[in-house]
Write an enzyme that holds these catalytic residues in place. Sequence first.
Site, PDB file in Angstrom:
ATOM      1  N   GLY A  40     -45.483  -7.690  -1.005  1.00 42.19           N
ATOM      2  CA  GLY A  40     -46.387  -8.808  -1.235  1.00 42.19           C
ATOM      3  C   GLY A  40     -47.148  -8.671  -2.529  1.00 42.19           C
ATOM      4  N   ASP A  41     -48.264  -7.953  -2.506  1.00 38.88           N
ATOM      5  CA  ASP A  41     -49.081  -7.774  -3.703  1.00 38.88           C
ATOM      6  C   ASP A  41     -48.576  -6.562  -4.477  1.00 38.88           C
ATOM      7  OD1 ASP A  41     -51.075  -7.974  -5.597  1.00 38.88           O
ATOM      8  OD2 ASP A  41     -52.605  -7.017  -4.347  1.00 38.88           O
TER       9      ASP A  41
END
Length: 201
Positions: A9-10
């Site tokens: 994700g990040d």
Amino acid sequence: MHYANCVVGDLNESGLLVSDQATVAMIDADSFEVEASGRRFLCAVGKDDFTAPEFALDQLGKRERTRNHDAFGLAVLIFHLLFLGRSPFGGIGPKGDLELRPAMEQHCFAFSLKRDTGVRPPPGTLTLADLSPILAAQFESAFAPVGRVGLRPRPTEWVDSLDRFERELIACRRRPLHRFHPAAGQCSWCRIEAETGRDPF
């Protein structure tokens, strides 16, 4: 992470720690996107310059991310490593420097050798011609519009091509500490030094 059915994700440079033994640990697990007990826990954060261009920043925490989204962030990370911290989209357009996120969303890969993106790399930098043809092709596909449909290189493909690239590097005759790929035709670092008057190292 992907084998564990997680999406990072990040994915960005601050989520990795590298030891003096060259081992890498992923941290910041609260920004991972995971599935547990039949629920998908979405990642609500992300950095502009590592978030895939097809993923609108206002969708963070509202839309599921995919391995292909991670593949974009990974390609940016690898580009940063090889190009001494430069962004693949940090270039010079017809009216000067471009804003990063709009350049990403328009796939203005400044270093592309295959597409006319209307953006050119800053002077005195590495180019894709300084890499192996395989690595150059991987960056082209990672940052091209086709990347949106899942055609970005996978992590295992990067591992294979980077290992091969490292094995193929040769020493510069003028400066033995400089290593460059034979596809460049000359020492990439000496060229940059000649162009800028500064040793990159």
